[in-house]
Design a protein around this motif. Structure first.
Motif, short mmCIF file in Angstrom:
data_model
loop_
_atom_site.label_atom_id
_atom_site.label_comp_id
_atom_site.label_asym_id
_atom_site.label_seq_id
_atom_site.Cartn_x
_atom_site.Cartn_y
_atom_site.Cartn_z
N PRO A 1 -0.86 2.06 6.51
CA PRO A 1 -1.90 1.13 6.06
C PRO A 1 -2.42 0.24 7.18
O PRO A 1 -3.61 -0.07 7.22
CB PRO A 1 -1.19 0.30 4.98
N ASN B 1 -14.55 -0.64 8.10
CA ASN B 1 -13.62 -1.67 7.67
C ASN B 1 -13.55 -2.86 8.63
O ASN B 1 -13.24 -3.97 8.21
CB ASN B 1 -12.22 -1.09 7.46
N ILE C 1 -6.15 1.18 1.07
CA ILE C 1 -5.70 0.17 2.05
C ILE C 1 -6.07 -1.23 1.57
O ILE C 1 -6.19 -2.16 2.37
CB ILE C 1 -6.30 0.44 3.44
N PHE D 1 -12.76 -3.92 -0.41
CA PHE D 1 -11.99 -2.96 0.39
C PHE D 1 -11.62 -1.70 -0.41
O PHE D 1 -11.46 -1.75 -1.62
CB PHE D 1 -10.72 -3.63 0.92
N LEU E 1 -13.49 -6.67 7.50
CA LEU E 1 -12.43 -7.59 7.91
C LEU E 1 -13.01 -8.86 8.54
O LEU E 1 -12.55 -9.98 8.28
CB LEU E 1 -11.49 -6.91 8.91
N THR F 1 -6.23 0.27 8.29
CA THR F 1 -7.00 -0.95 8.07
C THR F 1 -8.01 -1.19 9.19
O THR F 1 -9.13 -1.65 8.95
CB THR F 1 -6.05 -2.16 7.94
N SER G 1 -3.38 -4.27 2.34
CA SER G 1 -3.37 -4.69 3.75
C SER G 1 -4.71 -5.29 4.16
O SER G 1 -4.76 -6.35 4.80
CB SER G 1 -3.04 -3.49 4.65
N SER G 2 -5.80 -4.61 3.81
CA SER G 2 -7.12 -5.05 4.26
C SER G 2 -7.51 -6.40 3.66
O SER G 2 -8.20 -7.19 4.31
CB SER G 2 -8.18 -4.00 3.88
N ASP H 1 0.81 -1.21 0.00
CA ASP H 1 0.00 0.00 0.00
C ASP H 1 0.85 1.27 0.00
O ASP H 1 0.36 2.35 -0.35
CB ASP H 1 -0.92 0.01 1.23
#
Length: 533
Positions: free
Chosen positions: A235, A245, A465, A461, A249, A239, A468-469, A86
């Motif tokens: 990031p 988010n 991000i 996502f 996740l 996240t 990472s997400s 990211d």
């Protein structure tokens, strides 16, 4: 970032360019998963080489624990390489991941056995598995996102499905290299040193992967964010703090990654160990059957990725989960009946019952303490299914007939008289066809749940991000729920004596994933891919 800040993914690419993007990303993923799976394919020989315990069951479990260790470090790799992806870009991050993976895998081929350097051998091996896990934690997200950010919206599921199929391709390649090496060097050389060749072979795969990936440019979505000055500074922090988010996740972890990965590992590794151990099928035959079944099943990943562009990402996954719950046990029993019908018939007609006070078996013990435990250890090593019963004195019945002599030699004779044939077998032609149909059925369930996922997670996502997400929940789910499946399922089987009991782990995880997916997973097809959520 508004959609006009970046070129529409795939809009500037010719057919030849998108083919290069898919080929370079997919082949790199094949090679990287080859590196990871060749360990699982050779779990038995790795066990006796690096974890010698004088107990084949314990050696296999310790070897599979080493397999799981690599998966356990995938989430940390996702954090590390997700941050780099990211911040620095998709392309350069997955160049690093494949380099680390290839070098760590090749190094395993040079580690001396425990007989030569003692405890240092398993320590070095596990250290290299950790490096593999870290690298793999950054590979999948980078490759999937890279393709998704180049793909046209109407074909994103289809294009990214090749990344999904590449995971299975790595498993197939590992089997192919193992079988080819065995055929070339012969059994004696294979047991002595030949098993190391598939690990060293990863250096050649690394060279091809780097050559192809160095031809690629950065993804248009990332370049647009960089030019607009909209890259995230942290990031990892974002996240977990970006609005909405945490829910995404949660769904990605428990609804998507956990469910799809246990189905896939059950369709590949669980079938392989089931054939080799419980059903006493010749190792090379079992590996060949699973390899052929997996290769034939690659079409499912692409088919369901393509279908998800038409009907949505969620529907195939939900249907795949539901059908898995219905068909998991029937498919395995179909495979079992075809692979070794004599042994299956003996289990039914002449069941083994071991009785005693607090009769238990510890697969991690080098030697069982109780007489009852020693009997369970004997039957477990033989691959004979058994049940236990509580009784004041230790006893064994085979087909309802009490055994006066429970010494191993006497039990060998009693099992043979009861119809148990415990030598390695090769299934009949009709049996092979049924086994392949069963593996294809499991492959279809895996394809339905796995094929659409790269597109789904990329769309789920926000782009700033996304690396990472997407990577963190995916690798926690696949690393822990999937990576520990072989060792957990084999432990359950060893404890219960039931070769089908390990499937309950898969069943429970898929049931959880189905509930989460139905209630919480949104449909992602048609979302604005280049803007914030």
């Amino acid at each position: 970032m508004t959609s006009h800040d970046a070129p529409s993914p795939g809009a500037e690419l010719s057919r030849k360019d998108i083919q290069l993007v898919i080929a370079a990303s997919s082949l790199g993923t094949v090679f990287e998963w080859y590196d990871f799976f060749v360990y699982g394919t050779l779990a038995a020989i790795i066990g006796r080489t690096f974890f010698p315990a004088g107990n084949p069951t314990l050696e296999l479990i310790l070897s599979l624990f080493g397999f799981a260790i690599g998966f356990g470090f995938r989430p940390l790799g996702a954090v590390l390489f997700g941050f780099l992806g990211d911040r620095l870009g998709r392309k350069y991050t997955f160049l690093i991941t494949i380099s680390v993976m290839g070098l760590a895998t090749a190094a395993i081929g040079f580690v001396p056995a425990a007989a030569s350097i003692g405890l240092a051998a398993p320590i070095i091996l596990l250290s290299l598995r950790i490096l593999q896990g870290l690298a793999l934690g950054g590979e999948y997200g980078g490759a999937a996102i890279y393709v998704a950010e180049h793909a046209d919206q109407k074909r994103r599921g289809y294009f990214t499905s090749f990344i999904q199929a590449s995971v299975a391709g790595g498993f197939i390649l590992s089997l192919a290299v193992v079988l080819t090496t065995q055929a070339i060097v012969g059994k004696a050389a294979w047991d002595a040193w030949g098993w190391r060749v598939p690990f060293v072979f990863s250096l050649a795969l690394l060279a091809v992967s780097l050559w192809m990936r160095l031809k690629l440019s950065e993804s248009p979505v990332f370049k647009a964010m960089k030019e607009a000055g909209e890259l995230t500074k942290n990031p990892l922090k974002e996240t977990f703090t970006y609005p909405g988010n945490l829910k995404r996740l949660f769904v990605a972890l428990f609804g998507v990654a956990a469910g799809l990965t246990v189905i896939w590992y059950t369709a590949m590794f669980q079938v392989l160990y089931f054939l080799q151990n419980a059903l006493r099928v010749d190792d090379a035959v079992a590996q060949t059957l699973v390899g052929i079944g997996a290769a034939s099943g690659l079409v499912w990943f692409v088919l369901f990725g393509w279908l998800s562009d038409k009907v949505g990402r969620k529907k195939p996954i939900v249907i795949g989960y539901a059908l898995t719950l219905l068909l998991l046990f029937p498919l395995f029993k179909m495979i079992g009946g075809a692979a070794n019908p004599g042994l299956v018939a003996a289990n039914v007609q002449s069941p083994v019952v071991v009785a005693g006070r607090d009769c238990g078996y510890d697969p991690f013990a080098k030697a069982q303490k109780s007489d009852c435990g020693k009997l369970l250890d004997y039957f477990s090593k033989k691959g004979v299914a058994y049940t236990t019963a509580d009784a004041p004195a230790v006893s064994v019945t085979i087909g309802g007939r009490p055994q006066a002599d429970t010494a191993p030699a006497a039990l060998d004779v009693a099992l043979s008289d009861a119809g148990y044939r415990l030598d390695k077998v090769t299934p009949s032609r009709s049996g092979i066809l049924v086994i392949l149909l069963g593996i294809l059925g499991l492959g279809a369930l895996s394809g339905a749940t796995y094929g659409p996922v790269a597109a789904l997670l990329s769309e789920l996502f926000p782009p700033r991000i996304r690396y990472s997400s997407m990577s963190i929940p995916y690798h926690i789910g696949t690393g822990y729920f999937g990576g520990f499946l072989p060792v957990i399922s084999q432990y359950i089987i060893a404890r219960t004596g039931d070769p089908y009991s390990g499937l309950w782990y898969t069943f429970v995880v898929v049931a959880m994933a189905l509930i989460v997916t139905v209630l919480m997973l949104p449909e992602t097809v048609g979302r604005d891919f280049d803007t914030a959520r």
